[in-house]
Design a protein around this motif. Structure first.
Motif, PDB file in Angstrom:
ATOM      1  N   GLN A  11       0.835  -1.195   0.000  1.00  0.00           N
ATOM      2  CA  GLN A  11       0.000   0.000   0.000  1.00  0.00           C
ATOM      3  C   GLN A  11       0.881   1.260   0.000  1.00  0.00           C
ATOM      4  OE1 GLN A  11      -2.154   2.518  -0.526  1.00  0.00           O
ATOM      5  NE2 GLN A  11      -3.706   0.972   0.048  1.00  0.00           N
ATOM      6  N   PRO A  12       0.861   2.044  -1.085  1.00  0.00           N
ATOM      7  CA  PRO A  12       1.705   3.248  -1.142  1.00  0.00           C
ATOM      8  C   PRO A  12       1.393   4.264  -0.049  1.00  0.00           C
ATOM      9  CG  PRO A  12       0.900   2.662  -3.325  1.00  0.00           C
ATOM     10  CD  PRO A  12       0.151   1.797  -2.352  1.00  0.00           C
ATOM     11  N   ARG A  13       0.161   4.257   0.483  1.00  0.00           N
ATOM     12  CA  ARG A  13      -0.219   5.228   1.511  1.00  0.00           C
ATOM     13  C   ARG A  13      -0.057   4.657   2.916  1.00  0.00           C
ATOM     14  NH1 ARG A  13      -5.798   8.077   0.101  1.00  0.00           N
ATOM     15  NH2 ARG A  13      -5.019   9.398   1.807  1.00  0.00           N
ATOM     16  N   SER A  14       0.659   3.562   3.049  1.00  0.00           N
ATOM     17  CA  SER A  14       0.847   2.920   4.350  1.00  0.00           C
ATOM     18  C   SER A  14       1.811   3.710   5.213  1.00  0.00           C
ATOM     19  CB  SER A  14       1.401   1.504   4.148  1.00  0.00           C
ATOM     20  OG  SER A  14       2.703   1.576   3.574  1.00  0.00           O
ATOM     21  N   LEU A  15       1.784   3.417   6.507  1.00  0.00           N
ATOM     22  CA  LEU A  15       2.741   4.027   7.426  1.00  0.00           C
ATOM     23  C   LEU A  15       4.164   3.620   7.043  1.00  0.00           C
ATOM     24  CD1 LEU A  15       3.396   5.667   9.950  1.00  0.00           C
ATOM     25  CD2 LEU A  15       2.948   3.608  11.327  1.00  0.00           C
ATOM     26  N   THR A  16       4.331   2.403   6.567  1.00  0.00           N
ATOM     27  CA  THR A  16       5.661   1.942   6.143  1.00  0.00           C
ATOM     28  C   THR A  16       6.235   2.854   5.068  1.00  0.00           C
ATOM     29  OG1 THR A  16       5.076  -0.354   6.657  1.00  0.00           O
ATOM     30  CG2 THR A  16       6.970  -0.007   5.209  1.00  0.00           C
ATOM     31  N   HIS A  17       5.435   3.168   4.058  1.00  0.00           N
ATOM     32  CA  HIS A  17       5.906   4.066   2.999  1.00  0.00           C
ATOM     33  C   HIS A  17       6.150   5.476   3.532  1.00  0.00           C
ATOM     34  CE1 HIS A  17       5.823   1.887  -0.880  1.00  0.00           C
ATOM     35  NE2 HIS A  17       5.003   1.082  -0.241  1.00  0.00           N
ATOM     36  N   SER A  18       5.291   5.915   4.435  1.00  0.00           N
ATOM     37  CA  SER A  18       5.470   7.255   4.997  1.00  0.00           C
ATOM     38  C   SER A  18       6.761   7.335   5.810  1.00  0.00           C
ATOM     39  CB  SER A  18       4.272   7.617   5.881  1.00  0.00           C
ATOM     40  OG  SER A  18       3.090   7.699   5.108  1.00  0.00           O
TER      41      SER A  18
END
Length: 215
Positions: A11-18
């Motif tokens: 998920q591009p909007r995940s916390l991981t990406h953030s």
């Protein structure tokens, strides 16, 4: 200085990406000359399955496939490798583990042949690990999960290939706490990846920081 930030989350909007984005922000804000590349393994469709072609590479019977060679080039360009991932079953996601299975290949990450000699080939590489876990710090410490991850990932993978893990951070309670605390921590991780001119001295070779952070 250049860093490769590898992310394994669908998920591009995940916390991981953030978190990965904030690490990149901190890195470039600390020193404008710093550069980074974020490698989104899901978006690029990386094939994580260690197959027959990879087996041939391991036995030094063939050259690595083109997709693996491309990842080698990415890492070769980097002064630091940063892995950002959600903790699945007290380890990294299968996609990221498969990336390591295929990319950290015999002949590139290490040399091991019929003479039984083992040569570590990534001694120049500095590594930073950032895992996002849903449990709290007590669970990781009480059940020994943090120690198990250290043995599996830091020793089993990076020490075997000669790379130095300079920091390892677990951002915990990631599904229940305010994400702003983790994003602020991620920014600070980015700032510390490379020494700031006129600032504090970089970590000495062989030293590392271990943090269990719960917001």
């Amino acid at each position: 200085m250049h860093a490769l930030i590898v992310v394994a989350h669908h998920q591009p909007r995940s916390l991981t990406h953030s978190v990965a984005t904030q690490i990149a922000e901190g890195l470039t804000q600390a020193e404008p000359a710093n550069t980074c590349e974020i490698a989104d393994l899901y978006a690029q469709g990386f094939q994580p399955v260690f197959g027959a072609a990879d087996f041939a590479v391991h036995h030094r019977e063939a050259l690595p496939p083109a997709d693996v060679q491309a990842e080698h080039a990415r890492i070769d360009r980097a002064d630091a490798l940063v892995l950002v991932f959600p903790v699945y079953w007290w380890s990294m996601p299968a996609l990221l583990k498969g990336w390591i299975d295929r990319v950290f290949s015999n002949g590139w990450a290490f040399d091991y042949g019929s003479d039984q000699k083992h040569i570590k080939k990534l001694q120049r590489l500095r590594v930073h690990l950032v895992g996002l876990g849903g449990a709290d710090a007590g669970a990781f410490q009480r059940h020994g999960y943090a120690a198990a991850m250290k043995a599996q990932i830091e020793h089993g993978i990076f020490d075997y290939s000669g790379a130095t893990v300079q920091s390892s951070t677990l951002l915990l309670e990631s599904e229940s706490s305010d994400p702003q605390g983790h994003l602020q921590t991620a920014y600070k991780i980015g700032v510390r990846i490379f020494p700031v001119p006129g600032g504090s001295e970089p970590a000495r070779e062989g030293t590392r920081a271990v943090e269990l952070i719960a917001s």
